[in-house]
Scaffold this motif. Sequence first.
Motif, short mmCIF file in Angstrom:
data_model
loop_
_atom_site.label_atom_id
_atom_site.label_comp_id
_atom_site.label_asym_id
_atom_site.label_seq_id
_atom_site.Cartn_x
_atom_site.Cartn_y
_atom_site.Cartn_z
N ASP A 187 11.17 -31.82 7.24
CA ASP A 187 11.04 -31.24 5.89
C ASP A 187 10.90 -29.72 5.93
OD1 ASP A 187 10.97 -31.36 3.12
OD2 ASP A 187 8.80 -31.61 3.03
N GLN A 188 11.78 -29.08 6.71
CA GLN A 188 11.73 -27.62 6.86
C GLN A 188 12.80 -26.88 6.05
OE1 GLN A 188 12.02 -27.11 11.13
NE2 GLN A 188 9.81 -27.29 11.39
N PHE A 189 13.54 -27.60 5.21
CA PHE A 189 14.69 -26.97 4.54
C PHE A 189 14.62 -27.11 3.02
CE2 PHE A 189 15.99 -28.16 8.80
CZ PHE A 189 16.43 -26.94 9.29
N ASP A 190 15.07 -26.03 2.35
CA ASP A 190 15.20 -26.03 0.89
C ASP A 190 16.56 -26.58 0.48
OD1 ASP A 190 12.69 -24.36 0.27
OD2 ASP A 190 13.80 -23.06 1.63
N THR A 191 17.58 -26.31 1.31
CA THR A 191 18.96 -26.70 1.02
C THR A 191 19.56 -27.37 2.25
OG1 THR A 191 19.26 -24.86 -0.52
CG2 THR A 191 21.26 -25.82 0.41
N ILE A 192 20.32 -28.45 2.03
CA ILE A 192 21.08 -29.08 3.10
C ILE A 192 22.52 -29.22 2.63
CG2 ILE A 192 21.39 -31.09 4.60
CD1 ILE A 192 18.42 -31.63 4.39
N ASP A 193 23.46 -28.76 3.46
CA ASP A 193 24.88 -28.77 3.12
C ASP A 193 25.58 -29.88 3.89
OD1 ASP A 193 27.50 -28.31 2.49
OD2 ASP A 193 27.47 -26.16 2.92
N PHE A 194 25.97 -30.95 3.17
CA PHE A 194 26.70 -32.07 3.75
C PHE A 194 28.18 -32.04 3.37
CE2 PHE A 194 22.43 -34.13 3.63
CZ PHE A 194 22.37 -34.64 4.92
N SER A 195 28.70 -30.92 2.94
CA SER A 195 30.08 -30.86 2.47
C SER A 195 31.08 -31.25 3.55
CB SER A 195 30.40 -29.44 1.97
OG SER A 195 29.55 -29.08 0.91
N ASP A 196 32.23 -31.78 3.10
CA ASP A 196 33.35 -32.08 4.00
C ASP A 196 33.00 -33.10 5.07
OD1 ASP A 196 34.88 -30.13 2.60
OD2 ASP A 196 33.93 -28.57 3.79
N ASN A 197 32.32 -34.17 4.66
CA ASN A 197 32.05 -35.29 5.55
C ASN A 197 32.67 -36.56 4.96
OD1 ASN A 197 30.32 -34.38 7.92
ND2 ASN A 197 29.20 -33.45 6.22
N ASP A 198 32.27 -37.73 5.47
CA ASP A 198 32.82 -39.01 5.01
C ASP A 198 31.72 -39.92 4.44
OD1 ASP A 198 35.49 -38.51 5.63
OD2 ASP A 198 35.25 -39.15 7.70
N ILE A 199 30.69 -39.31 3.87
CA ILE A 199 29.56 -40.07 3.34
C ILE A 199 30.00 -40.87 2.11
CG2 ILE A 199 27.26 -39.83 2.31
CD1 ILE A 199 27.10 -37.13 3.94
N ARG A 200 29.59 -42.14 2.07
CA ARG A 200 29.98 -43.02 0.96
C ARG A 200 28.82 -43.33 0.02
NH1 ARG A 200 34.75 -45.41 1.08
NH2 ARG A 200 34.00 -47.13 -0.21
N LYS A 201 27.59 -43.20 0.49
CA LYS A 201 26.45 -43.48 -0.37
C LYS A 201 25.39 -42.39 -0.19
CE LYS A 201 23.05 -46.99 -1.67
NZ LYS A 201 22.45 -48.30 -1.38
N LEU A 202 24.87 -41.91 -1.31
CA LEU A 202 23.85 -40.86 -1.28
C LEU A 202 22.48 -41.53 -1.18
CD1 LEU A 202 22.89 -37.99 -1.42
CD2 LEU A 202 23.19 -38.02 -3.90
N ASP A 203 22.05 -41.77 0.03
CA ASP A 203 20.72 -42.32 0.30
C ASP A 203 20.41 -42.08 1.77
OD1 ASP A 203 22.22 -44.18 1.71
OD2 ASP A 203 21.25 -45.94 0.81
N LEU B 222 20.17 -25.86 6.03
CA LEU B 222 20.70 -26.57 7.20
C LEU B 222 22.17 -26.86 6.93
CD1 LEU B 222 20.35 -28.13 9.91
CD2 LEU B 222 19.68 -30.11 8.54
N ASP B 223 23.05 -26.45 7.85
CA ASP B 223 24.49 -26.60 7.69
C ASP B 223 24.99 -27.80 8.48
OD1 ASP B 223 27.21 -26.39 7.51
OD2 ASP B 223 27.33 -24.29 8.10
N LEU B 224 25.37 -28.86 7.77
CA LEU B 224 25.92 -30.07 8.39
C LEU B 224 27.34 -30.32 7.88
CD1 LEU B 224 22.73 -32.33 8.18
CD2 LEU B 224 23.74 -31.38 10.27
N ARG B 225 28.06 -29.27 7.60
CA ARG B 225 29.42 -29.37 7.05
C ARG B 225 30.42 -29.85 8.09
NH1 ARG B 225 30.35 -25.78 2.30
NH2 ARG B 225 32.55 -26.11 2.76
N GLY B 226 31.38 -30.66 7.64
CA GLY B 226 32.61 -30.87 8.40
C GLY B 226 32.52 -31.69 9.66
N TYR B 227 31.49 -32.50 9.82
CA TYR B 227 31.39 -33.34 11.02
C TYR B 227 32.02 -34.72 10.84
CZ TYR B 227 27.98 -30.03 13.00
OH TYR B 227 27.36 -28.92 13.51
#
Length: 248
Positions: free
Chosen positions: A42-58, A24-29
């Motif tokens: 729960d349909q994905f093996d990989t999720i790409d959150f690159s290039d966002n403004d996330i401050r906490k991994l949870d 699932l590609d969630l890059r750059g939003y």
Amino acid sequence: MVKLTPDLINQSMQYMNPCRDRELDLRGYKIPQIENMGATLDQFDTIDFSDNDIRKLDGFPRLPRLKCLLLNNNRIVRIGENIQESLPNLQSVILTGNNIQELSDLEPLAKLPYLETLSLLTNPVSTKQHYREYVAVRFPNLRLLDFRKIRQKEREAATQFFKTKKGKEVLKEIARKSKQMLPPEAAGTASPEKQAVHNASPEEIQILREALRSAKTLSEVERLNRMLQSGQITGDILNGNDIPFSQS
């Protein structure tokens, strides 16, 4: 800045990556936080959150299929204490270009039983003295750190270092900082609302959908829809005040 909604999740690109994993590609939003991930079902093996403004991994519901998180170039400074409960089979976490400061900040990741690949390149923590030795010892199943293989000789040397007086002092200081950063929940002060939430099973999601069809008020519809979208069920529902979950 864009809120991570169920609609955004469902409209984002989904494909089979070169490793033949479903991604699932969630890059750059410019997403500020992780939420509503129950919408992935729960349909994905990989999720790409690159290039966002996330401050906490949870913010994840239980996603046992997920194996890889790509989190390059965010603003992550903290990692959720119980990430292993939500993502029990995570194997790879790429955190290149974030803002993790201390070795003690890595403790939640050490609870992931299958973690084999970790990148902390261009995080302040990667410049700490004894960084690589500490990770080699604290993460015994890790194979790649910052895209470099951890060799057995390196792990053995690190183990010996932490048996020395200096090494024990380093571990003591890391432990001290770790205790200072414990969240309120760890001290037994979690709010009743947080204690009263759990992640929905497929059977409970089906019950929620049925309840949504029979809801009689707008507020009831909105509340059930929020639970359905997030994949999380609040305690009053589970206690049978609104929906008889005891039928399962």
